[in-house]
Design an enzyme around this catalytic site. Structure first.
Site, PDB file in Angstrom:
ATOM      1  N   TYR A 237       0.826  -1.195   0.015  1.00 18.83           N
ATOM      2  CA  TYR A 237      -0.120  -0.005  -0.067  1.00 18.83           C
ATOM      3  C   TYR A 237       1.002   1.243  -0.106  1.00 18.83           C
ATOM      4  O   TYR A 237       1.832   1.469   0.601  1.00 18.83           O
ATOM      5  CB  TYR A 237      -0.823   0.244   1.409  1.00 18.83           C
ATOM      6  CG  TYR A 237      -2.007  -0.518   1.184  1.00 18.83           C
ATOM      7  CD1 TYR A 237      -3.173  -0.414  -0.038  1.00 18.83           C
ATOM      8  CD2 TYR A 237      -2.511  -1.491   2.273  1.00 18.83           C
ATOM      9  CE1 TYR A 237      -4.140  -1.258   0.017  1.00 18.83           C
ATOM     10  CE2 TYR A 237      -3.758  -2.359   1.959  1.00 18.83           C
ATOM     11  CZ  TYR A 237      -4.536  -2.086   1.015  1.00 18.83           C
ATOM     12  OH  TYR A 237      -5.951  -2.717   0.759  1.00 18.83           O
ATOM     13  N   ASP A 265      -6.312  -0.053  -5.832  1.00 18.26           N
ATOM     14  CA  ASP A 265      -7.811   0.123  -5.802  1.00 18.26           C
ATOM     15  C   ASP A 265      -8.377   0.565  -4.502  1.00 18.26           C
ATOM     16  O   ASP A 265      -9.483   0.799  -4.209  1.00 18.26           O
ATOM     17  CB  ASP A 265      -8.454  -1.167  -6.300  1.00 18.26           C
ATOM     18  CG  ASP A 265      -8.037  -2.467  -5.369  1.00 18.26           C
ATOM     19  OD1 ASP A 265      -7.367  -2.189  -4.235  1.00 18.26           O
ATOM     20  OD2 ASP A 265      -8.356  -3.621  -5.546  1.00 18.26           O
ATOM     21  N   HIS A 355     -10.680  -6.407  -5.302  1.00 20.01           N
ATOM     22  CA  HIS A 355     -10.537  -6.153  -3.948  1.00 20.01           C
ATOM     23  C   HIS A 355     -11.218  -7.161  -2.881  1.00 20.01           C
ATOM     24  O   HIS A 355     -11.753  -6.844  -2.013  1.00 20.01           O
ATOM     25  CB  HIS A 355     -10.253  -4.563  -3.180  1.00 20.01           C
ATOM     26  CG  HIS A 355      -9.384  -4.516  -2.209  1.00 20.01           C
ATOM     27  ND1 HIS A 355      -8.368  -3.743  -2.520  1.00 20.01           N
ATOM     28  CD2 HIS A 355      -9.358  -5.095  -0.700  1.00 20.01           C
ATOM     29  CE1 HIS A 355      -7.740  -3.673  -0.997  1.00 20.01           C
ATOM     30  NE2 HIS A 355      -8.211  -4.227  -0.286  1.00 20.01           N
TER      31      HIS A 355
END
Ligand SMILES: Cc1cc2nc3c(=O)[nH]c(=O)nc-3n(C[C@H](O)[C@H](O)[C@H](O)COP(=O)(O)O)c2cc1C
Ligand SMILES: *[C@@H]1O[C@H](CO)[C@@H](O)[C@H](O)[C@H]1NC(C)=O
Ligand SMILES: *[C@@H]1O[C@H](CO)[C@@H](O)[C@H](O)[C@H]1NC(C)=O
Length: 493
Positions: A237, A265, A355
């Site tokens: 991330y 995403d 996700h």
């Protein structure tokens, strides 16, 4: 180290002075209250107390030493001064304990849905809410698996299928079948040992694990749980502070991770209402105070993801390439157009993924996007032996894997079922989840008349119906059965 008594810690129970005990050490977190990514409210809840139980699932053990100055650690708790608190068992907890006692024998678990059903009963409510939730109306969550039902197989017979070889390579690394364990945050919500269980199971089944940035275990612990030569990939991330991202990437590479999967995403976290609602049950809002609405924490997911940079864009790829030699895979592609852009920006692959239905509700399933992504990449001139396409979301059966491979995926990622296997039966559970899928996949290969991965081709699947969304909302009986209704707020008693 200085010994501090529990009664001394208890005096520092406010915003003015906020001490707490974590893993036997006493910390003064007063100056950190405003900075805590999960908000100060949750810290104040544990001010003057032992916060270890709440701390563990959300944070790797080394996080305080890594990010806070050493002087926040005041000393060690004097264990002899701790007065055991008597906890009342709620009816929910009693029911959960009973479910744990009466759990089926692991050999009775015949498919991945079985693990989900048991997980729902034996997981703590907050863990179940975090793991199972999807965004908004959970339409994409259900569609992810349902989309596979709209693809039909064209079996061929009279092929010698005595020996079936399921093995393949991901980015050049061996895998016993075309599946990897994808990154899911907060493993310790489901099991006290957390992600290291997945690492060990991945080794036993000879598949690759994608390690999450937001793991409950530290990178050291996960790498340490792997064996020499075991291949690990790293999921990133991207932090608004690029220096932090750079350090994470360099550390992952130095520790031996072989690929960097950048998750794209989640510039903002989706609304996962089961998860958000759970917080309200544990920590009911003050009904008299309207301001409370704004300051409330919003479930585990949002609390841990505030650092993610919404400014991340294609131009950043160049920078990532300058700081690492790991191949870069973009995780969270949801269109053919972006698949081509990832290739044009010099990435080595993509994961088509929504996700797990946790971000944009009514975003299509990865399996539906896959054929158009492959076609667009080919048209643009991409060499699909060098640029690898993965998908994840809703993989629950061996036939799902077969369909994905037929439509051009190199491998598929498995998310929730690994968490459910871990939460129900620990390492043996994860191993069984993987073994069941492997057995199913082998059977499907045999019944389809193929003996190796490269024989699986697009003409073996009928996708004429794949893009049709005729029903208003796809119905998924399993999901309907486990859907959590809104309940009236429980009283504090
Ligand atoms: C509880 C949970 C946590 C997740 N955490 C992350 C994460 O930290 N990073 C990430 O890139 N994806 C995360 N994902 C998404 C998964 O990597 C994957 O895309 C998705 O779970 C696949 O769908 P499946 O659960 O139906 O297999 C998470 C998914 C779940 C269910
Ligand atoms: C079928 O395949 C097996 C193993 O690959 C081989 O031993 C066997 O001879 C084959 N049978 C025929 C009839 O070709
Ligand atoms: C690494 O693993 C060994 C044995 O499995 C264990 O004793 C040790 O504490 C671990 N180290 C870390 C940093 O987790």
């Amino acid at each position: 180290m200085k010994l501090i008594s529990a009664s001394d810690v208890a005096k520092h129970d406010s915003q003015k002075s906020c001490w707490m005990i974590i893993h036997g050490k006493v910390y003064d977190l007063t100056n950190f209250l405003e900075e805590h990514p999960g908000g100060k409210k949750i810290l104040l809840k544990y001010a003057g107390k032992d916060a270890t139980e709440a701390f563990d699932p959300i944070h790797p053990k080394d996080i305080i030493a890594k990010y806070l100055p050493p002087e926040v650690c005041l000393g060690e708790i004097d264990v002899s001064t701790i007065v055991a608190e008597k906890k009342e068992e709620t009816p929910e907890e009693k029911a959960r304990q009973l479910a744990i006692q009466n759990k089926p024998h692991i050999s009775e678990m015949l498919n991945l849905h079985d693990f989900e059903a048991v997980a729902k009963q034996v997981l703590r409510a907050d863990a179940w809410a975090y793991y199972s939730s999807g965004a908004d109306d959970e339409i994409t969550l259900r569609e992810n698996h349902n989309a596979f039902h709209r693809i039909w197989l064209k079996p061929r017979v009279m092929v010698n299928v005595t020996h079936v070889d399921m093995s393949t390579k991901l980015l050049g690394y061996d895998s016993s079948f075309p599946l990897y364990i994808t990154a899911c945050a907060l493993g310790k919500l489901g099991h006290p040992e957390g992600e290291v269980i997945l690492t060990r199971a991945a080794n036993k089944q000879k598949i690759i694990q994608l390690l999450p940035t937001l793991a409950s275990c530290s990178l050291d612990e996960m790498v340490n749980a792997s064996v020499v030569g075991q291949i690990l990939f790293y999921q990133l991330y991207v932090n608004s502070d690029r220096k932090i991202s750079e350090q994470i990437v360099r550390t992952a590479e130095a520790k031996g991770c072989k690929a960097l999967f950048i998750t794209v995403d989640a510039p903002q976290l989706g609304r996962r209402e089961k998860d958000m609602r759970q917080k309200f049950v544990i920590n009911p809002p003050d009904m008299q105070d309207d301001k409370d609405l704004k300051t409330r924490d919003e479930g585990a997911a949002r609390a841990i993801s505030k650092f993610i940079d919404p400014g991340l864009c294609w131009e950043d790829i160049k920078w990532f390439k300058s700081i690492t030699r790991m191949p870069i895979i973009i995780k969270g592609i949801q269109s053919a157009e972006d698949s081509v852009l990832a290739w044009q920006h010099g990435c080595q692959g993509i994961v088509i993924s929504n996700h797990g239905g946790r971000q944009l509700d009514t975003s299509p399933s990865a399996i539906e996007i896959l054929p158009s992504a492959i076609a667009a990449l080919k048209a643009a001139g991409a060499d699909l032996n060098k640029f690898e396409v993965y998908i994840d979301g809703g993989i629950r059966r061996g036939s799902d894997i077969f369909k994905a491979i037929a439509l051009g995926a190199k491998a598929v990622g498995l998310g929730r079922p690994t968490l459910y296997g871990m939460s129900t039966y620990g390492e043996a559970g994860v191993e069984r989840v993987l073994q069941l899928l492997k057995d199913e996949f082998e059977m499907v290969m045999r019944l389809m008349g193929v003996t190796s991965i490269d024989q699986i081709t697009p003409d073996m699947v009928d996708i004429r119906n794949l893009g049709n969304h005729i029903s208003t909302v796809p119905r998924d009986y399993l999901s309907s059965g486990v859907y959590d209704k809104m309940l009236p707020r429980r009283s504090k008693l």
